[in-house]
Design an enzyme around this catalytic site. Structure first.
Site, PDB file in Angstrom:
ATOM      1  N   LYS A  22       1.346 -38.327  30.506  1.00  0.00           N
ATOM      2  CA  LYS A  22       0.804 -36.972  30.538  1.00  0.00           C
ATOM      3  C   LYS A  22       0.125 -36.686  31.867  1.00  0.00           C
ATOM      4  O   LYS A  22       0.333 -35.633  32.481  1.00  0.00           O
ATOM      5  CB  LYS A  22      -0.201 -36.789  29.397  1.00  0.00           C
ATOM      6  CG  LYS A  22      -0.826 -35.398  29.360  1.00  0.00           C
ATOM      7  CD  LYS A  22      -2.098 -35.346  28.549  1.00  0.00           C
ATOM      8  CE  LYS A  22      -3.278 -35.895  29.325  1.00  0.00           C
ATOM      9  NZ  LYS A  22      -4.582 -35.443  28.804  1.00  0.00           N
ATOM     10  N   ASN A  23      -0.689 -37.629  32.337  1.00  0.00           N
ATOM     11  CA  ASN A  23      -1.474 -37.396  33.542  1.00  0.00           C
ATOM     12  C   ASN A  23      -0.625 -37.376  34.805  1.00  0.00           C
ATOM     13  O   ASN A  23      -1.106 -36.958  35.861  1.00  0.00           O
ATOM     14  CB  ASN A  23      -2.575 -38.453  33.671  1.00  0.00           C
ATOM     15  CG  ASN A  23      -3.691 -38.237  32.666  1.00  0.00           C
ATOM     16  OD1 ASN A  23      -3.853 -37.143  32.141  1.00  0.00           O
ATOM     17  ND2 ASN A  23      -4.447 -39.278  32.386  1.00  0.00           N
ATOM     18  N   ARG A 101      -8.429 -29.174  31.728  1.00  0.00           N
ATOM     19  CA  ARG A 101      -8.947 -29.332  33.074  1.00  0.00           C
ATOM     20  C   ARG A 101      -7.857 -29.412  34.132  1.00  0.00           C
ATOM     21  O   ARG A 101      -8.019 -28.919  35.243  1.00  0.00           O
ATOM     22  CB  ARG A 101      -9.820 -30.585  33.126  1.00  0.00           C
ATOM     23  CG  ARG A 101     -10.407 -30.814  34.488  1.00  0.00           C
ATOM     24  CD  ARG A 101     -11.354 -31.977  34.532  1.00  0.00           C
ATOM     25  NE  ARG A 101     -11.829 -32.124  35.894  1.00  0.00           N
ATOM     26  CZ  ARG A 101     -12.753 -31.346  36.436  1.00  0.00           C
ATOM     27  NH1 ARG A 101     -13.294 -30.389  35.737  1.00  0.00           N
ATOM     28  NH2 ARG A 101     -13.138 -31.520  37.683  1.00  0.00           N
ATOM     29  N   CYS A 125     -11.824 -31.949  27.841  1.00  0.00           N
ATOM     30  CA  CYS A 125     -12.683 -32.763  26.990  1.00  0.00           C
ATOM     31  C   CYS A 125     -14.135 -32.722  27.460  1.00  0.00           C
ATOM     32  O   CYS A 125     -14.405 -32.674  28.659  1.00  0.00           O
ATOM     33  CB  CYS A 125     -12.208 -34.215  26.984  1.00  0.00           C
ATOM     34  SG  CYS A 125     -10.724 -34.496  26.015  1.00  0.00           S
ATOM     35  N   ARG A 130     -17.644 -33.452  35.546  1.00  0.00           N
ATOM     36  CA  ARG A 130     -16.424 -33.514  36.350  1.00  0.00           C
ATOM     37  C   ARG A 130     -16.279 -32.293  37.263  1.00  0.00           C
ATOM     38  O   ARG A 130     -15.359 -31.492  37.123  1.00  0.00           O
ATOM     39  CB  ARG A 130     -15.197 -33.662  35.433  1.00  0.00           C
ATOM     40  CG  ARG A 130     -15.242 -34.939  34.621  1.00  0.00           C
ATOM     41  CD  ARG A 130     -13.916 -35.265  34.001  1.00  0.00           C
ATOM     42  NE  ARG A 130     -13.625 -34.420  32.863  1.00  0.00           N
ATOM     43  CZ  ARG A 130     -12.501 -34.502  32.145  1.00  0.00           C
ATOM     44  NH1 ARG A 130     -11.586 -35.376  32.474  1.00  0.00           N
ATOM     45  NH2 ARG A 130     -12.292 -33.730  31.113  1.00  0.00           N
ATOM     46  N   ASP A 315      -9.933 -44.445  30.804  1.00  0.00           N
ATOM     47  CA  ASP A 315      -9.186 -43.901  29.663  1.00  0.00           C
ATOM     48  C   ASP A 315      -8.825 -44.961  28.626  1.00  0.00           C
ATOM     49  O   ASP A 315      -8.257 -44.632  27.579  1.00  0.00           O
ATOM     50  CB  ASP A 315      -7.913 -43.200  30.141  1.00  0.00           C
ATOM     51  CG  ASP A 315      -8.191 -41.793  30.654  1.00  0.00           C
ATOM     52  OD1 ASP A 315      -9.338 -41.332  30.526  1.00  0.00           O
ATOM     53  OD2 ASP A 315      -7.257 -41.153  31.175  1.00  0.00           O
ATOM     54  N   ILE A 337     -17.384 -44.026  35.404  1.00  0.00           N
ATOM     55  CA  ILE A 337     -16.619 -42.845  35.824  1.00  0.00           C
ATOM     56  C   ILE A 337     -17.198 -41.562  35.226  1.00  0.00           C
ATOM     57  O   ILE A 337     -17.470 -40.600  35.936  1.00  0.00           O
ATOM     58  CB  ILE A 337     -15.135 -42.983  35.435  1.00  0.00           C
ATOM     59  CG1 ILE A 337     -14.571 -44.339  35.918  1.00  0.00           C
ATOM     60  CG2 ILE A 337     -14.325 -41.832  36.005  1.00  0.00           C
ATOM     61  CD1 ILE A 337     -14.576 -44.537  37.401  1.00  0.00           C
ATOM     62  N   ARG A 407      -3.200 -33.775  22.228  1.00  0.00           N
ATOM     63  CA  ARG A 407      -3.223 -33.482  23.664  1.00  0.00           C
ATOM     64  C   ARG A 407      -2.692 -34.651  24.480  1.00  0.00           C
ATOM     65  O   ARG A 407      -2.279 -34.454  25.632  1.00  0.00           O
ATOM     66  CB  ARG A 407      -4.649 -33.168  24.124  1.00  0.00           C
ATOM     67  CG  ARG A 407      -5.212 -31.843  23.595  1.00  0.00           C
ATOM     68  CD  ARG A 407      -6.550 -31.526  24.236  1.00  0.00           C
ATOM     69  NE  ARG A 407      -6.457 -31.646  25.675  1.00  0.00           N
ATOM     70  CZ  ARG A 407      -7.302 -32.330  26.436  1.00  0.00           C
ATOM     71  NH1 ARG A 407      -8.318 -32.978  25.887  1.00  0.00           N
ATOM     72  NH2 ARG A 407      -7.137 -32.392  27.738  1.00  0.00           N
TER      73      ARG A 407
END
Length: 427
Positions: A22-23, A101, A125, A130, A315, A337, A407
């Site tokens: 996904k990313n 985002r 999220c 961020r 993650d 993070i 998601r």
């Protein structure tokens, strides 16, 4: 609102195909704004975030067609063709961007190609602030005039962007990607120093090169881009999802099972594999992906600290915490993070986990067993960590607010059920 019901105590055994990342997919989709030609992408996962970004791109004028779900080599995820012959709108509205985002990644391509953009400040999220300041600093270095007004980022470069040296004070995946895309159409040379090295950044860079971009240093912390006048179309297969692969590796470990993760790449998970090995989980590279099996007995408690790639991924922190909750001994998990990424802890404790949070660290004292409970998901990775804990717990668990799962995980229940899990979605 959907729920997931799980009856734990059954080992996960079998094969799990790993979907496209996904990313990576989201960023490569945004790159379609950089060219008037068609970008053909395969191995896209069927996820809510992909649909959200498709809607964002469509209102900018991108024509999107789905051409099935099978590639020349067999199953290749969804195949999308994206064509931005003309940028018809340079405003990305709040109603769309607030949902995710990653929508802010249309900013760099729009400014580079159209000379201006208005993009709502993003949502996503609730795991930390961020901020987008590094995105804006990078684009400003390339010559864009940027200001925040009325909840929107307003960026203008009527005479085009120009190359520059962009030095990030800290590693930012999104800022690296935004500046990278913008720099491909800037005049002259751009150097991005302290660039993010995540595989998803490399996947975007490799796609841009196929489109005609000139990029050196892919996979390192310094990217050098020679701007070109125009980019063309290309065909690109999205890289496998390393976070999904790591999640299912933990599923095998936490249930005492054994799985083959088809398509998973060891080079994207070196630190995760090393940490799992110290915990007593064997991860072996095969011709088809990765084979995961827990050694005899309980896993062992090990300490981790999340870091930018190639460190342990943030993650996977929540999933690893679920595993440590049933480990032998204690473990210390430190999150560097995001500041709000322990929201799953109270829910895990409802299942019998012994976890104490001290600032950015959590002390996890492993228990011999967890108990089924009704729990509430708070974000994407927290939701799947509760599913993992439920797989190992005695009795029945109900995970609420699972729209977060949709998601980021394609067919989670089906993939786990095919490997023996007693899991179902309740509409």
């Amino acid at each position: 609102m959907d729920k997931i019901r799980i009856r734990g105590g059954r080992p996960i055994e079998g094969e799990i195909p790993i979907s496209g990342a996904k990313n990576a997919a989201l960023k490569v989709m945004a790159a379609s704004l950089l060219t008037a030609d068609t970008l053909r992408l395969s191995n896209l996962p069927h996820l809510a975030d992909i649909t959200t970004l498709a809607n964002v791109l469509a209102q900018h004028g991108v024509e999107i067609h789905m051409n099935g779900a099978v590639g020349d080599g067999g199953h290749a995820g969804r195949v999308l063709e994206l064509t931005a012959r003309e940028i018809t709108n340079t405003r990305a509205p709040y109603d769309l961007v607030r949902k995710m985002r990653a929508s802010v990644l249309v900013l760099g391509p729009l400014v580079a190609r159209a000379g201006h953009a208005e993009v709502s400040l993003p949502g996503g999220c609730a795991i930390g602030t961020r901020p987008v300041d590094l995105h804006l600093q990078g684009l400003s270095a390339l010559g864009a005039e940027v200001e925040l007004r009325d909840g929107y980022i307003h960026a203008h470069a009527p005479k085009g962007l120009h190359g520059a040296e962009v030095v990030f004070p800290l590693v930012s995946v999104g800022a690296t990607e935004n500046v990278l895309m913008a720099a491909t159409l800037a005049k002259g040379e751009t150097r991005i120093v302290n660039a993010a090295r995540e595989p998803e950044v490399g996947d975007l860079a490799e796609c841009l090169v196929k489109m005609g971009a000139r990029i050196e240093g892919i996979g390192t912390d310094t990217l050098t881009i020679q701007g070109v006048e125009r980019l063309g179309g290309a065909e690109h297969a999205i890289t496998p999802d390393r976070i999904e692969a790591g999640t299912y590796a933990v599923a095998a470990a936490i249930t005492g099972g054994e799985v083959d993760l088809i398509g998973a790449r060891a080079d994207h998970l070196r630190t995760t594999i090393e940490v799992l090995g110290r915990a007593g989980v064997a991860v072996v590279e095969t011709e088809r992906g990765l084979h995961v099996a827990r050694a005899n007995g309980r896993v062992k408690g090990v300490d981790i600290m999340t870091e930018p790639f190639p460190g342990f991924p943030t993650d996977l922190q929540a999933q690893f915490m679920a595993l440590m909750s049933v480990a032998e001994g204690a473990s210390m998990i430190t999150e560097t993070i995001f500041e709000n990424r322990f929201m799953h802890v109270p829910e895990m404790c409802r299942m019998g986990a012994n976890i104490n949070v001290h600032g950015a660290s959590a002390m996890v004292r492993g228990q011999t067993k967890l108990a089924g409970a009704e729990v509430m998901a708070t974000d994407l990775r927290a939701s799947v960590s509760l599913v993992l804990a439920a797989l190992a717990a005695e009795g029945e668990s109900i995970v609420n607010r699972v729209y977060h799962l949709d998601r980021g995980y394609e067919g989670l229940e089906a993939k786990l059920a095919a490997c023996g899990a007693e899991i179902e979605r309740i509409k």
